[in-house]
Design a protein around this motif. Sequence first.
Motif, mmCIF file in Angstrom:
data_model
loop_
_atom_site.group_PDB
_atom_site.id
_atom_site.type_symbol
_atom_site.label_atom_id
_atom_site.label_comp_id
_atom_site.label_asym_id
_atom_site.label_seq_id
_atom_site.Cartn_x
_atom_site.Cartn_y
_atom_site.Cartn_z
ATOM 1 N N UNK A 290 -11.892 6.761 15.218
ATOM 2 C CA UNK A 290 -10.840 7.690 14.821
ATOM 3 C C UNK A 290 -9.458 7.219 15.252
ATOM 4 N N UNK A 291 -9.385 6.373 16.277
ATOM 5 C CA UNK A 291 -8.090 5.860 16.729
ATOM 6 C C UNK A 291 -7.679 4.580 16.006
ATOM 7 N N UNK A 292 -8.482 4.132 15.053
ATOM 8 C CA UNK A 292 -8.158 2.947 14.253
ATOM 9 C C UNK A 292 -7.459 3.407 12.973
ATOM 10 N N UNK A 293 -6.191 3.723 13.111
ATOM 11 C CA UNK A 293 -5.417 4.274 11.993
ATOM 12 C C UNK A 293 -5.374 3.289 10.823
ATOM 13 N N UNK A 294 -5.184 2.008 11.113
ATOM 14 C CA UNK A 294 -5.144 1.002 10.054
ATOM 15 C C UNK A 294 -6.460 0.889 9.309
ATOM 16 N N UNK A 295 -7.569 0.910 10.038
ATOM 17 C CA UNK A 295 -8.880 0.830 9.411
ATOM 18 C C UNK A 295 -9.182 2.041 8.548
#
Length: 171
Positions: free
Chosen positions: A122-127
Amino acid sequence: MSVEVRSATSNDAPELTALLNAIIARGGTTALETPFTPDRLDAAYLTGPDVWSCFVAVGPDGRLEGFQTLIREDRYPKDWGDIGTFTRVDGIQKGVGTVLFAATRARAGQLGLAVINATIRADNIGGLAFYSKMGLEDYAVDRAEPLADGTPVDRIHKRYLLNIDGHDAQN
């Protein structure tokens, strides 16, 4: 950036191991936390028995700019593939993920798969943005999955639906 897409081979394992281990070392974008050896990467994501497909993006200078793997996971139905996308951390690889996904999506259709699944921190905004841009839609969340250090991070599950005839269900 102009890239060529081709199937990964075992010979790509050393370069792709360095690429993936740099992502793991940087942290914050992959659920993978343990560095790989070339043999382990090859077996898990490039050419092993549970690999549906793996494509690499080759830059004009011959450098591997990224890879995308589609694997079988026992936790999903037999006609689902689980996708992972990894690109170099040194610079911007504009368009690499898009061309890799086009190849993976086509291969998934040829294999008769019904769904491409992606599980993203959830903290992988780019992904999350990348997979949404490719047409994957949220369908589930695993709450507070601990990282190796105990930090809880949600995992977002996204899916891309394919028709049994290999055409995209979204189109």
